[in-house]
Design a protein around this motif. Structure first.
Motif, mmCIF file in Angstrom:
data_model
loop_
_atom_site.group_PDB
_atom_site.id
_atom_site.type_symbol
_atom_site.label_atom_id
_atom_site.label_comp_id
_atom_site.label_asym_id
_atom_site.label_seq_id
_atom_site.Cartn_x
_atom_site.Cartn_y
_atom_site.Cartn_z
ATOM 1 N N THR A 33 -23.127 -10.780 13.528
ATOM 2 C CA THR A 33 -22.334 -11.027 14.733
ATOM 3 C C THR A 33 -21.222 -12.025 14.436
ATOM 4 N N LYS A 34 -21.619 -13.104 13.781
ATOM 5 C CA LYS A 34 -20.619 -14.109 13.402
ATOM 6 C C LYS A 34 -19.441 -13.445 12.715
ATOM 7 N N GLU A 35 -19.789 -12.632 11.733
ATOM 8 C CA GLU A 35 -18.809 -11.899 10.943
ATOM 9 C C GLU A 35 -17.831 -11.150 11.853
ATOM 10 N N LYS A 36 -18.392 -10.378 12.796
ATOM 11 C CA LYS A 36 -17.555 -9.593 13.715
ATOM 12 C C LYS A 36 -16.629 -10.499 14.517
ATOM 13 N N VAL A 37 -17.212 -11.595 14.988
ATOM 14 C CA VAL A 37 -16.424 -12.520 15.805
ATOM 15 C C VAL A 37 -15.256 -13.085 15.002
ATOM 16 N N TYR A 38 -15.568 -13.565 13.821
ATOM 17 C CA TYR A 38 -14.506 -14.174 13.011
ATOM 18 C C TYR A 38 -13.417 -13.170 12.678
ATOM 19 N N ARG A 39 -13.860 -11.929 12.435
ATOM 20 C CA ARG A 39 -12.878 -10.904 12.118
ATOM 21 C C ARG A 39 -11.937 -10.697 13.309
ATOM 22 N N ALA A 40 -12.533 -10.620 14.483
ATOM 23 C CA ALA A 40 -11.724 -10.417 15.697
ATOM 24 C C ALA A 40 -10.765 -11.582 15.913
ATOM 25 N N ILE A 41 -11.290 -12.796 15.696
ATOM 26 C CA ILE A 41 -10.448 -13.986 15.853
ATOM 27 C C ILE A 41 -9.242 -13.916 14.932
ATOM 28 N N ALA A 42 -9.522 -13.567 13.681
ATOM 29 C CA ALA A 42 -8.445 -13.495 12.695
ATOM 30 C C ALA A 42 -7.435 -12.431 13.092
ATOM 31 N N GLU A 43 -7.962 -11.293 13.498
ATOM 32 C CA GLU A 43 -7.087 -10.176 13.820
ATOM 33 C C GLU A 43 -6.154 -10.499 14.981
ATOM 34 N N LEU A 44 -6.704 -11.179 15.972
ATOM 35 C CA LEU A 44 -5.891 -11.488 17.153
ATOM 36 C C LEU A 44 -5.117 -12.794 17.002
ATOM 37 N N GLY A 45 -5.460 -13.571 16.003
ATOM 38 C CA GLY A 45 -4.824 -14.880 15.863
ATOM 39 C C GLY A 45 -5.210 -15.813 16.999
ATOM 40 N N TYR A 46 -6.475 -15.749 17.367
ATOM 41 C CA TYR A 46 -6.938 -16.536 18.509
ATOM 42 C C TYR A 46 -7.082 -18.024 18.173
ATOM 43 N N THR A 47 -6.611 -18.878 19.078
ATOM 44 C CA THR A 47 -6.876 -20.317 19.000
ATOM 45 C C THR A 47 -7.419 -20.754 20.353
#
Lengths: 338, 338
Positions: A33-47
């Motif tokens: 799950t962590k993995e998925k979350v981090y990937r999504a964060i990176a993809e969207l450039g979320y801060t």
DNA sequence: GTGAAAGCGCTAACAC
DNA sequence: GTGTTAGCGCTTTCAC
């Protein structure tokens, strides 16, 4: 548009709670799950939005520091050391500059305590404790720095002022000086009061004549030492004690310009509260009272974080010690308080 | 407990909307209602919560300033003048100190742009524009101060560096100096590059021999000038140009300690970027390039607020001019760029 | 001239 | 191991 936590959650196919928890390490999350979350964060450039977070948690991770004069190297150096400590602990520092003006201090304290910072360091320019106290919301974490009040309601970090001055007067008296003048800071400040009272007591103990004209007050800001010095010279001082670094530098320069030579024509004792080039030049011709500026800053940082993390912690008063460096022995440093 | 807007509304017998509008003067409220609201506010000691407000409006009324060295009086003075302008316009200033370290700059930029401030002033220590640019969220209001990049993507406020150096070299050459050395700041900075290139060009134009060893680079922080000076003296310079205030002060002191007398044994040109006591002492023995520090700060404040209020505003580059003060005429000041 | 209420983005209690 | 959802305090739209 702004990318929020729910965008991330959606893309990662999890709930916002999970995203929040992975970011903050605040409950167990499986590594897939962590993995998925981090990937999504990176993809969207979320801060994560700091405002929203502060609003929600009530913690801003910001400390305010109310300073009398930021262009004074004493405070600039202290700020640097506070900032160093705080940033190492995940906090930011916000500065407000009062220029020794009580109204500006009032405005700034009010502004900062209204939900802008988690805690406040103050080198107050106020004389009246009541007036200061009235500004601070009940229970708000405050640490007084360098300047304190008689009423011990707030924690504080400062430097011992009495002993080095007392010692200076005695040394000068032993050397044979009779007319010892002193240049203090703003008369309303605790630091000034302590220093002047040490001077008075030492003069009395050394059986030297007291004379009001030998005590002059500056404002510790630029160009204030000259007038004081003129008045002391008129009175024929054979020694001068200067209670603050900036005024000490100015005194040295002014004496130099007048052709008055240190330790030959006049004895000088200076508070040295920062790394001044002037000090470097004249260190071997005067006594120096060296303020532990860095330590002061660090201690201030420590104390305020302690209070922020536990507002119920007992009042704590830390008094640091200056080093005394007599001019005759360039190599020898000694602690003034033992 | 914390008193909120609805407590006030309840006590005043009005809606939260009305309280909000009276506080912010944002729509008409009858004077009787206003009266009731203010009375309730006073009675409860209500202060609007800045976090909640920022969160809601997206405006924090805070500007960040990323500074290479806060204990350097050049920056301390600039901070003071920025702060003065901002607070007069209802903004607070947050300081971050990078100590000329790129990683620290990265961390701080990221922290501050993540919803902590409305806009950012940066005196960047970065060499690589890409690396800097990557840190800034699209459309985030940024103004570069004192140090710029070749790519003109951000607004900037700086000081003209070329002309005063060029002029200095010519003056020294005319005086008969042949071996003119220069002490620059960090080689990666735009300000240093401009100054060194002015030096090179002037040396060539004056038909003076170029020699790499005559160009030395310091880091504009404490204790960096000495090594540069030693190397220049080894090469038998008859004149030295120092490109930054702190290093200039240190150079003067070091020369003094070595018994080398200004304008008799060696010619000196100094950037003067703050009110230094050393400068006061030696102003009549050297040429000074006086930086308009206060104006720089004020201009930076103006520009960043302009961008915050209108992020679509066109890129603006402001270049201020130093004053040139030749040592021979203590009274005369002249603008270096005309 | 004023009120009702939605909702800013996030965290954390509660639920499963 | 993860999801649902209330709600922090304020501003602001829409309604009357």
């Amino acid at each position: 548009m702004k990318v929020t936590i729910s965008d991330v959650a959606k893309l990662a196919g999890v709930s916002t709670a999970t995203v929040s928890h992975t970011i903050n390490n605040t409950r167990y999350v499986s590594s897939e799950t962590k993995e998925k979350v981090y990937r999504a964060i990176a993809e969207l450039g979320y801060t994560p939005d700091a405002s929203a977070r502060s609003f929600r948690t009530g913690k801003k991770k910001i400390i305010g520091f109310i300073v009398p004069d930021i262009a004074n190297k004493f405070f600039a150096t202290m700020i640097e050391s506070v900032e160093k400590y705080l940033s190492a602990n995940g906090y930011q520092l916000i500065i407000a500059n009062t220029r020794e003006n009580m109204e500006r201090e009032e405005t700034n304290v009010r502004l900062l305590t209204a939900g802008m910072v988690d805690g406040l360091l103050v080198a107050s320019t106020m004389e009246d404790f009541q007036r200061f106290d009235a500004l601070i919301p009940t229970g708000f974490p405050v640490v007084l720095v360098d300047r304190i009040f008689d009423t011990k309601k707030f924690s504080s970090v400062c430097v011992s002022n009495f002993q080095p001055i007392y010692r200076s007067v005695c040394r000068l008296a032993a050397k044979g000086d009779r007319r010892i003048g002193i240049i203090g800071g703003l008369p309303r400040l605790s630091s000034t009061k302590e220093r002047i009272s040490a001077y008075r007591q030492a003069m009395a103990d050394c059986a030297l004549p007291e004379e009001e004209g030998l005590i002059q007050y500056g404002d510790s800001m630029e160009k204030s030492a000259q007038g004081c010095l003129d008045r002391l010279l008129e009175r024929g001082c054979d020694a001068i004690i200067v209670c603050q670094g900036l005024m000490a530098s100015e005194t040295i320069i002014y004496l130099h310009q007048k052709g008055i030579q240190l330790s030959r024509d006049i004895d000088l004792v200076s508070f040295v509260d920062y790394d001044s080039e002037v000090y470097t030049l004249y260190a071997d011709q005067m006594d120096s009272i060296i303020q532990p500026v860095e330590e002061l800053g660090q201690a201030a940082g420590e104390q305020i974080l302690k209070r922020v993390e536990d507002p119920e912690a007992p009042i704590f008063e830390k008094v640091l010690t200056s080093a005394y460096k007599p001019y005759s022995q360039p190599g020898s440093w000694s602690h003034s308080d033992r």
